[in-house]
Design a protein around this motif. Structure first.
Motif, PDB file in Angstrom:
ATOM      1  N   ALA A  98       0.867  -1.177   0.000  1.00  0.00           N
ATOM      2  CA  ALA A  98       0.000   0.000   0.000  1.00  0.00           C
ATOM      3  C   ALA A  98       0.907   1.230   0.000  1.00  0.00           C
ATOM      4  CB  ALA A  98      -0.910  -0.002   1.226  1.00  0.00           C
ATOM      5  N   GLU A  99       1.022   1.876  -1.154  1.00  0.00           N
ATOM      6  CA  GLU A  99       1.981   2.974  -1.316  1.00  0.00           C
ATOM      7  C   GLU A  99       1.351   4.352  -1.143  1.00  0.00           C
ATOM      8  OE1 GLU A  99       5.172   2.541  -1.771  1.00  0.00           O
ATOM      9  OE2 GLU A  99       5.197   0.369  -2.095  1.00  0.00           O
ATOM     10  N   ASN A 100       0.016   4.423  -1.212  1.00  0.00           N
ATOM     11  CA  ASN A 100      -0.668   5.716  -1.200  1.00  0.00           C
ATOM     12  C   ASN A 100      -0.988   6.119   0.234  1.00  0.00           C
ATOM     13  OD1 ASN A 100      -1.949   8.011  -2.093  1.00  0.00           O
ATOM     14  ND2 ASN A 100      -3.771   6.963  -2.879  1.00  0.00           N
ATOM     15  N   VAL A 101       0.066   6.401   1.001  1.00  0.00           N
ATOM     16  CA  VAL A 101      -0.064   6.619   2.447  1.00  0.00           C
ATOM     17  C   VAL A 101       0.565   7.955   2.840  1.00  0.00           C
ATOM     18  CG1 VAL A 101       0.340   5.625   4.738  1.00  0.00           C
ATOM     19  CG2 VAL A 101       0.212   4.119   2.739  1.00  0.00           C
ATOM     20  N   GLY A 102      -0.116   8.689   3.692  1.00  0.00           N
ATOM     21  CA  GLY A 102       0.424   9.941   4.214  1.00  0.00           C
ATOM     22  C   GLY A 102       0.177  10.048   5.707  1.00  0.00           C
ATOM     23  N   VAL A 103       0.745  11.083   6.309  1.00  0.00           N
ATOM     24  CA  VAL A 103       0.572  11.327   7.738  1.00  0.00           C
ATOM     25  C   VAL A 103       0.008  12.729   7.930  1.00  0.00           C
ATOM     26  CG1 VAL A 103       1.668  11.409  10.013  1.00  0.00           C
ATOM     27  CG2 VAL A 103       2.563   9.858   8.245  1.00  0.00           C
ATOM     28  N   ILE A 104      -1.046  12.842   8.716  1.00  0.00           N
ATOM     29  CA  ILE A 104      -1.607  14.141   9.077  1.00  0.00           C
ATOM     30  C   ILE A 104      -1.229  14.426  10.524  1.00  0.00           C
ATOM     31  CG2 ILE A 104      -3.690  15.520   9.344  1.00  0.00           C
ATOM     32  CD1 ILE A 104      -5.020  13.836   7.211  1.00  0.00           C
ATOM     33  N   TYR A 105      -0.430  15.459  10.719  1.00  0.00           N
ATOM     34  CA  TYR A 105      -0.003  15.821  12.071  1.00  0.00           C
ATOM     35  C   TYR A 105      -0.931  16.911  12.608  1.00  0.00           C
ATOM     36  CZ  TYR A 105       4.304  13.334  10.889  1.00  0.00           C
ATOM     37  OH  TYR A 105       5.224  12.383  10.519  1.00  0.00           O
ATOM     38  N   LEU A 106      -1.760  16.551  13.574  1.00  0.00           N
ATOM     39  CA  LEU A 106      -2.687  17.500  14.200  1.00  0.00           C
ATOM     40  C   LEU A 106      -2.344  17.614  15.672  1.00  0.00           C
ATOM     41  CD1 LEU A 106      -6.060  16.262  12.640  1.00  0.00           C
ATOM     42  CD2 LEU A 106      -4.803  18.323  12.021  1.00  0.00           C
ATOM     43  N   ALA A 107      -1.710  18.710  16.048  1.00  0.00           N
ATOM     44  CA  ALA A 107      -1.298  18.895  17.430  1.00  0.00           C
ATOM     45  C   ALA A 107      -2.086  19.995  18.134  1.00  0.00           C
ATOM     46  CB  ALA A 107       0.192  19.233  17.487  1.00  0.00           C
ATOM     47  N   LYS A 108      -2.864  20.791  17.370  1.00  0.00           N
ATOM     48  CA  LYS A 108      -3.644  21.883  17.945  1.00  0.00           C
ATOM     49  C   LYS A 108      -5.041  21.881  17.338  1.00  0.00           C
ATOM     50  CE  LYS A 108       0.435  24.860  18.428  1.00  0.00           C
ATOM     51  NZ  LYS A 108       1.063  26.155  18.044  1.00  0.00           N
ATOM     52  N   ARG A 109      -6.023  22.356  18.102  1.00  0.00           N
ATOM     53  CA  ARG A 109      -7.405  22.337  17.634  1.00  0.00           C
ATOM     54  C   ARG A 109      -7.601  23.145  16.351  1.00  0.00           C
ATOM     55  NH1 ARG A 109     -11.756  20.499  20.246  1.00  0.00           N
ATOM     56  NH2 ARG A 109     -13.126  22.110  19.386  1.00  0.00           N
ATOM     57  N   GLU A 110      -6.902  24.262  16.239  1.00  0.00           N
ATOM     58  CA  GLU A 110      -7.111  25.092  15.051  1.00  0.00           C
ATOM     59  C   GLU A 110      -6.672  24.391  13.767  1.00  0.00           C
ATOM     60  OE1 GLU A 110      -3.627  27.163  17.340  1.00  0.00           O
ATOM     61  OE2 GLU A 110      -5.516  26.137  17.816  1.00  0.00           O
ATOM     62  N   GLN A 111      -5.723  23.462  13.890  1.00  0.00           N
ATOM     63  CA  GLN A 111      -5.292  22.715  12.702  1.00  0.00           C
ATOM     64  C   GLN A 111      -6.412  21.828  12.164  1.00  0.00           C
ATOM     65  OE1 GLN A 111      -1.736  21.145  14.837  1.00  0.00           O
ATOM     66  NE2 GLN A 111      -0.642  21.679  12.950  1.00  0.00           N
ATOM     67  N   ALA A 112      -7.344  21.438  13.021  1.00  0.00           N
ATOM     68  CA  ALA A 112      -8.449  20.570  12.615  1.00  0.00           C
ATOM     69  C   ALA A 112      -9.528  21.324  11.851  1.00  0.00           C
ATOM     70  CB  ALA A 112      -9.059  19.889  13.842  1.00  0.00           C
TER      71      ALA A 112
ATOM     72  N   ARG B 182      -6.038  13.210  24.970  1.00  0.00           N
ATOM     73  CA  ARG B 182      -5.408  14.168  24.060  1.00  0.00           C
ATOM     74  C   ARG B 182      -6.125  14.150  22.713  1.00  0.00           C
ATOM     75  NH1 ARG B 182      -0.686  16.856  22.836  1.00  0.00           N
ATOM     76  NH2 ARG B 182       0.087  16.583  20.713  1.00  0.00           N
ATOM     77  N   LEU B 183      -6.467  12.964  22.263  1.00  0.00           N
ATOM     78  CA  LEU B 183      -7.149  12.806  20.976  1.00  0.00           C
ATOM     79  C   LEU B 183      -8.511  13.501  20.985  1.00  0.00           C
ATOM     80  CD1 LEU B 183      -7.006  11.465  18.197  1.00  0.00           C
ATOM     81  CD2 LEU B 183      -7.900   9.380  19.236  1.00  0.00           C
ATOM     82  N   THR B 184      -9.323  13.239  21.985  1.00  0.00           N
ATOM     83  CA  THR B 184     -10.671  13.814  22.019  1.00  0.00           C
ATOM     84  C   THR B 184     -10.644  15.308  22.321  1.00  0.00           C
ATOM     85  OG1 THR B 184     -10.907  13.122  24.337  1.00  0.00           O
ATOM     86  CG2 THR B 184     -11.789  11.652  22.631  1.00  0.00           C
ATOM     87  N   SER B 185      -9.729  15.753  23.162  1.00  0.00           N
ATOM     88  CA  SER B 185      -9.698  17.172  23.515  1.00  0.00           C
ATOM     89  C   SER B 185      -9.230  18.045  22.357  1.00  0.00           C
ATOM     90  CB  SER B 185      -8.798  17.406  24.743  1.00  0.00           C
ATOM     91  OG  SER B 185      -7.452  17.077  24.458  1.00  0.00           O
ATOM     92  N   ILE B 186      -8.396  17.497  21.475  1.00  0.00           N
ATOM     93  CA  ILE B 186      -7.923  18.254  20.316  1.00  0.00           C
ATOM     94  C   ILE B 186      -8.922  18.190  19.162  1.00  0.00           C
ATOM     95  CG2 ILE B 186      -6.160  18.320  18.494  1.00  0.00           C
ATOM     96  CD1 ILE B 186      -4.089  17.563  20.623  1.00  0.00           C
ATOM     97  N   LEU B 187      -9.514  17.030  18.924  1.00  0.00           N
ATOM     98  CA  LEU B 187     -10.348  16.855  17.733  1.00  0.00           C
ATOM     99  C   LEU B 187     -11.843  16.989  17.990  1.00  0.00           C
ATOM    100  CD1 LEU B 187      -8.601  13.860  15.921  1.00  0.00           C
ATOM    101  CD2 LEU B 187      -8.300  16.307  15.535  1.00  0.00           C
ATOM    102  N   GLY B 188     -12.283  16.778  19.208  1.00  0.00           N
ATOM    103  CA  GLY B 188     -13.716  16.738  19.492  1.00  0.00           C
ATOM    104  C   GLY B 188     -14.454  17.997  19.063  1.00  0.00           C
ATOM    105  N   GLY B 189     -15.488  17.829  18.228  1.00  0.00           N
ATOM    106  CA  GLY B 189     -16.321  18.952  17.820  1.00  0.00           C
ATOM    107  C   GLY B 189     -15.741  19.838  16.738  1.00  0.00           C
ATOM    108  N   THR B 190     -14.603  19.471  16.189  1.00  0.00           N
ATOM    109  CA  THR B 190     -13.975  20.272  15.129  1.00  0.00           C
ATOM    110  C   THR B 190     -14.536  19.868  13.766  1.00  0.00           C
ATOM    111  OG1 THR B 190     -12.196  18.674  14.803  1.00  0.00           O
ATOM    112  CG2 THR B 190     -11.838  20.403  16.469  1.00  0.00           C
TER     113      THR B 190
END
Length: 291
Positions: free
Chosen positions: A81-95, A119-127
């Protein structure tokens, strides 16, 4: 409405696997044994475009995202599977970033790594990122895969704290809201290895409508149509069903005191066994009673 997407929740240990070992390439056959025949291969096989599916790795839960993300890319590459990337989300505004949302919009699979589920839910929740995830899971041939923290956060209710040793003492387990991909279950990870059965007992006795799911390491569940669960991987899945509970002292003992429970039902699943969330029926794939 029937869910079109698939949910794959994994108990852990696949977080980085053997891909961080210095002698990885020297022991390629051994190190790939799990990945080739196990859960990551199943993720690819279940996806819309198989090896050509667009996969995004989400490292938000991890405190070492720059290490974890590339390890997953390497693992998927070894499975063609070559079609792979990484999304780095460290702050809510990035979401809320349009470029990030475009990446998610194009994804067929997202893989949430291990780390800290709070950490996962507090950064991404509701974005907007979270809302798009839910929409894609509901309405598209899309896979949400999460390991460890990524699995624990997938349900509506989420365990985020509680020691394994003291978990059947009142108040020792802390529960909050998860990402909400599946209701009426609560998921605990690294389950067998870290002795977390008491954590799940307490989570279920507090609201017996909620089904407890304990995922061993290198083990997971494939959930289709929102209610059909199949055990995948090499270990055990523990199911804690509280619907038949007859009695407990939960509301009469003080905080820190042991909890008693009468008639809690526990099932054990292994690879290929299935469980239906609608009728709470477990089917053992290799039953000794099947002719």
């Amino acid at each position: 409405m029937e869910v079109k997407g698939k949910l794959i929740v994994i108990g852990g240990a696949v977080d980085k696997g053997s891909f961080t070992e210095a002698d990885y390439n020297l022991n390629l056959v051994h190190n790939l044994n799990f990945f080739e025949t196990g859960i990551l291969k199943r993720i690819i096989d279940e996806s819309k475009h198989k090896e050509k599916s667009r996969i995004e790795i989400i490292t938000t839960a991890s405190h070492i995202p720059k290490e974890v993300g590339p390890e997953y890319v390497k693992a998927f590459h070894h499975l063609n599977a070559e079609n792979v990337g990484v999304i780095y989300l460290a702050k809510r505004e990035q979401a809320s970033d349009p470029e990030v949302l475009d990446l998610l919009k194009a994804a067929d699979i997202v893989v949430f790594t291990g780390g800290d589920q709070l950490r996962l839910t507090s950064i991404l929740g509701g974005t907007p990122f979270h809302n798009m995830l839910l929409d894609k899971y509901q309405n598209e041939e899309f896979i949400y895969a999460g390991t460890s923290a990524g699995a624990a956060a997938a349900s509506n209710a989420m365990i985020y704290q509680g020691s394994s040793q003291e978990a059947l003492l009142k108040g020792e387990v802390k529960i909050t809201s998860g990402l909400g991909f599946i209701n009426d279950v609560i998921i605990d990870t690294h389950f067998v290895q870290r002795g977390r059965i008491g954590r799940l007992f307490q989570a279920v006795v507090g609201n017996p409508k909620v089904l407890g799911i304990g995922l061993g390491e290198d083990t997971g569940l494939l959930i289709t149509e929102g209610h059909k669960m199949e055990a995948i991987g090499s270990g055990l899945v523990i199911i804690v069903d509280g619907l038949q509970i007859k009695d407990t002292n939960l509301t009469t003992v003080e905080l820190g005191q042991p909890i008693s429970i009468k008639n809690m039902i526990v099932h054990v699943m292994s690879q290929y066994d299935t469980y239906n969330l609608k009728n709470h029926d477990l089917v053992i794939h290799s039953s000794q009673y099947i002719e």
